[in-house]
Structures are given as C-alpha cells and as structure tokens.
Design a protein around this motif. Sequence first.
Motif, PDB file in Angstrom:
ATOM      1  N   GLU A  52       0.832  -1.203   0.000  1.00  0.00           N
ATOM      2  CA  GLU A  52       0.000   0.000   0.000  1.00  0.00           C
ATOM      3  C   GLU A  52       0.868   1.255   0.000  1.00  0.00           C
ATOM      4  O   GLU A  52       0.571   2.237  -0.682  1.00  0.00           O
ATOM      5  CB  GLU A  52      -0.928  -0.002   1.227  1.00  0.00           C
ATOM      6  N   CYS A  74      -9.028   3.180   9.408  1.00  0.00           N
ATOM      7  CA  CYS A  74      -9.008   1.745   9.121  1.00  0.00           C
ATOM      8  C   CYS A  74     -10.012   1.468   7.992  1.00  0.00           C
ATOM      9  O   CYS A  74     -10.832   2.326   7.657  1.00  0.00           O
ATOM     10  CB  CYS A  74      -9.356   0.956  10.380  1.00  0.00           C
ATOM     11  N   LYS A  75      -9.952   0.280   7.433  1.00  0.00           N
ATOM     12  CA  LYS A  75     -10.835  -0.040   6.297  1.00  0.00           C
ATOM     13  C   LYS A  75     -12.310   0.037   6.670  1.00  0.00           C
ATOM     14  O   LYS A  75     -13.128   0.502   5.889  1.00  0.00           O
ATOM     15  CB  LYS A  75     -10.489  -1.415   5.731  1.00  0.00           C
ATOM     16  N   LYS A  92     -13.263   3.720   6.932  1.00  0.00           N
ATOM     17  CA  LYS A  92     -13.208   4.303   5.591  1.00  0.00           C
ATOM     18  C   LYS A  92     -14.452   3.911   4.803  1.00  0.00           C
ATOM     19  O   LYS A  92     -15.065   4.739   4.128  1.00  0.00           O
ATOM     20  CB  LYS A  92     -11.944   3.838   4.869  1.00  0.00           C
ATOM     21  N   ALA A  93     -14.863   2.658   4.897  1.00  0.00           N
ATOM     22  CA  ALA A  93     -16.060   2.190   4.193  1.00  0.00           C
ATOM     23  C   ALA A  93     -17.314   2.857   4.751  1.00  0.00           C
ATOM     24  O   ALA A  93     -18.203   3.254   3.996  1.00  0.00           O
ATOM     25  CB  ALA A  93     -16.173   0.670   4.304  1.00  0.00           C
TER      26      ALA A  93
END
Length: 102
Positions: free
Chosen positions: A23, A39-40, A43-44
């Motif tokens: 990344e 964090c993912k 973010k989502a």
Amino acid sequence: MEFQDRVLSCVDCGAEFVWTAGEQQFFADKNFKNEPKRCKACKAKRAGRPANGATTRERVETITTCSACGKDTTVPFRPTQGRPVFCKECFQTRKFAGAGGL
C-alpha cells in the motif's frame, strides 16, 4: 526505497491497522503525500455517507387545490403563497403550450 509494514491508529475509532509495504508503494507511485488516517471499516462507513454531511430530505406531499381547474391534487412540495399550483394535467397542458414558442 524499501517499504516495510507500519502500524497506524485510526482517527475515528482508535483501532490499530496495518499499512502494508504494498500500500505504501502504491501511495508513492501515485505521489500521495499523506498516509491513511482511517481503518478499512471506518473508511467504508465514511464512504457510505452523503457528501458534505448532507442529509437526505423526506419527500413532502401536500394536498392543495389546482389554480387552473379547481380540483384537489397532491404536489411533491410545499406551495409558496402567492404562486399558482397546478394538478398534473393542467401542469402538462401549460408546459406543452409554452414549448411551441421556441
């Protein structure tokens, strides 16, 4: 430059997440200057929100009387005082009558 996995802290939930070497390489290739902040999962969740904090408005339906024919009709807005309100049929008639003058 050799990249190594780094552990970062999410600004939203505080959880630690790994920013992988791959990344980091991607960020470097795209000339991104800032490292990720979320964090993912956060973010989502943030991506699923409307932009600029905008909230979705509920559709307003108002029962009123048509200014042209006088029948009761429902319109998808709150009428402004002093402005005419038309039923669907009268609105369509007026719309197409005005289009011919172009």
